[in-house]
Design an enzyme around this catalytic site. Structure first.
Site, PDB file in Angstrom:
ATOM      1  N   HIS A 186       0.836  -1.185   0.000  1.00 55.24           N
ATOM      2  CA  HIS A 186       0.000   0.000   0.000  1.00 55.24           C
ATOM      3  C   HIS A 186       0.881   1.249   0.000  1.00 55.24           C
ATOM      4  CE1 HIS A 186      -3.788  -2.147   1.767  1.00 55.24           C
ATOM      5  NE2 HIS A 186      -3.334  -2.706   0.655  1.00 55.24           N
TER       6      HIS A 186
ATOM      7  N   GLU B 234       0.889   3.891   1.872  1.00 55.33           N
ATOM      8  CA  GLU B 234       1.374   4.288   3.194  1.00 55.33           C
ATOM      9  C   GLU B 234       2.563   3.441   3.616  1.00 55.33           C
ATOM     10  OE1 GLU B 234      -3.157   3.731   3.708  1.00 55.33           O
ATOM     11  OE2 GLU B 234      -1.629   3.169   2.256  1.00 55.33           O
TER      12      GLU B 234
ATOM     13  N   CYS C 201      -6.045   1.100   5.588  1.00 52.57           N
ATOM     14  CA  CYS C 201      -6.534  -0.175   6.114  1.00 52.57           C
ATOM     15  C   CYS C 201      -5.971  -0.358   7.530  1.00 52.57           C
ATOM     16  CB  CYS C 201      -6.094  -1.325   5.202  1.00 52.57           C
ATOM     17  SG  CYS C 201      -4.317  -1.674   5.263  1.00 52.57           S
TER      18      CYS C 201
ATOM     19  N   TYR D 190     -12.938   4.547   2.604  1.00 55.47           N
ATOM     20  CA  TYR D 190     -13.036   3.152   2.203  1.00 55.47           C
ATOM     21  C   TYR D 190     -14.213   2.521   2.923  1.00 55.47           C
ATOM     22  CZ  TYR D 190     -11.395  -1.528   0.951  1.00 55.47           C
ATOM     23  OH  TYR D 190     -11.296  -2.792   0.442  1.00 55.47           O
TER      24      TYR D 190
END
Length: 143
Positions: free
Chosen positions: A70, A72, A98, A119
């Protein structure tokens, strides 16, 4: 910093993260992240495969490969390889993190998270709030 000035900075950095997301080779979703500390961008990332892997994020069924990182995670691990640190910084992400990335954000000492798309799962944002990290959603249409 006054709130209007901070919001303007937040919107600009979020817009930059959206542009950075365009570097991703992922077809299903492109996500970008910038880590900002003391008014300087100290790291950046976008979602994609690990260094040295093919730049293909999805398999033949259009499912994201399990080893895709991801945005991040890429930005935070990039910091780990530098002489910088993210204590007290802000991370700007085009989509809400997430739960796995939220854990990395907490451990990296990041104190603010600004994101531009919500999300369907909120467990990452919920964990950040539980850890006392300021979370700010800004509509990406404004950025």
């Amino acid at each position: 910093m006054n709130t209007e000035k901070q919001k303007n900075f937040d919107l600009r950095y979020l817009k930059m993260a959206k542009i950075w997301a365009q570097n991703s080779y992922c077809q299903r979703r492109q996500v970008g992240a910038l880590v900002v500390k003391d008014g300087m961008i100290i790291s950046d990332g976008y979602n994609g495969t690990p260094s040295g892997f093919e730049n293909i994020c999805e398999d033949e069924n259009n499912v994201t490969k399990p080893y895709v990182l991801h945005a991040e995670a890429n930005a935070i691990t990039k910091l780990a390889r530098s002489s910088n640190n993210s204590d007290g910084s802000t991370i700007y992400i085009t989509a809400s993190p997430c739960i796995e990335c939220a854990k990395l954000i907490i451990q990296a000492g990041i104190k603010r998270v600004v994101y531009g798309e919500q999300y369907r799962l909120t467990d990452g944002i919920d964990l950040l709030k539980r850890a006392g990290i300021e979370t700010i959603y800004l509509n990406t249409e404004e950025a």
